[in-house]
Design a protein around this motif. Structure first.
Motif, mmCIF file in Angstrom:
data_model
loop_
_atom_site.group_PDB
_atom_site.id
_atom_site.type_symbol
_atom_site.label_atom_id
_atom_site.label_comp_id
_atom_site.label_asym_id
_atom_site.label_seq_id
_atom_site.Cartn_x
_atom_site.Cartn_y
_atom_site.Cartn_z
ATOM 1 N N GLU A 136 33.527 38.667 -19.390
ATOM 2 C CA GLU A 136 32.470 37.824 -19.932
ATOM 3 C C GLU A 136 33.019 36.475 -20.381
ATOM 4 N N ASP A 137 34.228 36.480 -20.957
ATOM 5 C CA ASP A 137 34.829 35.218 -21.401
ATOM 6 C C ASP A 137 35.163 34.315 -20.220
ATOM 7 N N SER A 139 33.488 34.216 -17.413
ATOM 8 C CA SER A 139 32.198 33.656 -16.989
ATOM 9 C C SER A 139 31.751 32.532 -17.917
ATOM 10 N N GLU A 140 31.950 32.723 -19.218
ATOM 11 C CA GLU A 140 31.586 31.685 -20.168
ATOM 12 C C GLU A 140 32.409 30.424 -19.944
ATOM 13 N N LEU A 144 31.167 26.628 -19.077
ATOM 14 C CA LEU A 144 31.493 25.480 -19.918
ATOM 15 C C LEU A 144 32.193 24.368 -19.147
ATOM 16 N N GLN A 152 20.974 24.011 -21.975
ATOM 17 C CA GLN A 152 22.268 24.470 -22.480
ATOM 18 C C GLN A 152 22.568 23.760 -23.798
#
Length: 333
Positions: A136-137, A139-140, A144, A152
């Motif tokens: 998940e990190d 993907s984040e 960004l 956003q």
């Protein structure tokens, strides 16, 4: 012959030796990168480690900036940033800043391990459970560093729109699966954990899904290479690496040590067996010897790129090691 000569790159642990000190280690890294650029190496990566007296690259993004400022064209990046130690926003801002300063030259390799012990991990104010959010990190972080989307609310400034290329690093099947799923380049850390190398590469290539960043798999194999003018000199220089790994399995962290004539009185037989297993993907010798050894690894793994660690105590001899390897590729490719 080096089959379809693959690109060579460098992974530098920015070793602090008994002679260099921290500042010397950082300046040696910058000097090596400048030489590597001239020799035709593709990229120069440094790794995040904490609470280790022999490694000076804990503030990895700062070290990358130091190296990039001393070079012109070689790609510079992380091999890697240990993402569970950081918030993705902070990493995006740091590497977005680097990308603005050094356009089209910055790589962001990401690892899931902490790069340190559990006590230091807590001092970094991260939970050991943070590793469970690695996918998940990633993907984040991609979000960004990409173009902001309507609505956003949180943006990395700098960072948004830089599209710094991400890499997944690993020494197990998990990283291979994640890199394949996300369509990212993959680097396997066989310089210290070679056991699952072939299986991981097979999984990565089999399940790879093309992405906006990458249309086909790109597999990097990280190995140790120590080259010298003779096989005997190279074996002598390699004892620095052997001592470092022996100390590691003893739980002893100390400055990089100068080479010794023989390891017989330094390690026990069980220690030797464990170290040699960890360093199974290591090529040591003269130019001709390393040419054959690296060619065998390229043939076996079908690597798209070789990332080289040459852990030599003396800086000039370390430069010579990388120079000889590059010459071996040019002469035998």
């Amino acid at each position: 012959m080096l089959v379809e000569m693959v690109p060579l790159s460098i992974l530098d642990l920015v070793r602090v030796t008994e002679a260099s000190g921290v500042r010397g280690a950082l300046d040696n890294a910058r000097d090596l990168a400048a030489h590597a650029e001239g020799w035709g190496y593709r990229r120069y990566w440094v790794a995040e480690h904490h609470n280790m007296v022999s490694i000076a690259s804990a503030a990895t993004s700062v070290v990358i900036g130091h190296i990039a400022a001393g070079t012109q064209t070689i790609r510079v990046g992380s091999g890697g940033i240990m993402l569970p130690n950081h918030s993705p926003l902070v990493v995006a801002e740091q590497f977005g800043t680097l990308a603005e300063l050094y356009p089209n030259r910055i790589d962001l390799g990401l690892g899931r391990a902490p790069g340190t012990d559990q006590m230091t991990l807590r001092a970094l104010r991260r939970s050991p459970a943070a590793a469970e959010r690695f996918s998940e990190d990633v993907s984040e972080l991609q979000m960004l560093l990409g173009e902001p989307v309507p609505g956003q609310s949180i943006k990395a400034i700098p960072g948004a729109g830089t599209n710094v290329p991400l890499w997944i690093l690993g020494s197990s099947l998990f990283g291979a699966q994640l890199a394949a799923e996300k369509g990212l380049p993959y680097a396997f850390a066989s310089h210290f954990a070679p056991q699952q190398l072939i299986a991981a590469l097979r999984i990565y290539r089999r399940y790879f899904k093309p992405s906006q960043q990458l249309t086909a798999p790109h597999a990097v194999v990280t190995i140790n290479v120590i080259a010298a003018d003779t096989d005997e000199e190279a074996q002598y220089l390699a004892t620095t690496k052997l001592m470092s790994f022996t100390n590691l399995i003893r739980g002893q962290f100390q400055l990089s040590q100068p080479p010794i004539e023989s390891m017989d009185n330094y390690w026990s037989q069980p220690e030797k067996s464990q170290v040699m297993s960890m360093l199974a993907r290591t090529v040591v010798g003269s130019k001709a010897t390393v040419a054959r050894g690296v060619a065998d690894i390229v043939t076996e793994t079908e690597a798209d790129e070789i990332l080289v660690v040459s852990d030599v105590y003396d800086h000039q001899k370390r430069l010579r090691s990388y120079q000889l390897l590059r010459e071996a590729f040019e002469e035998h490719g």
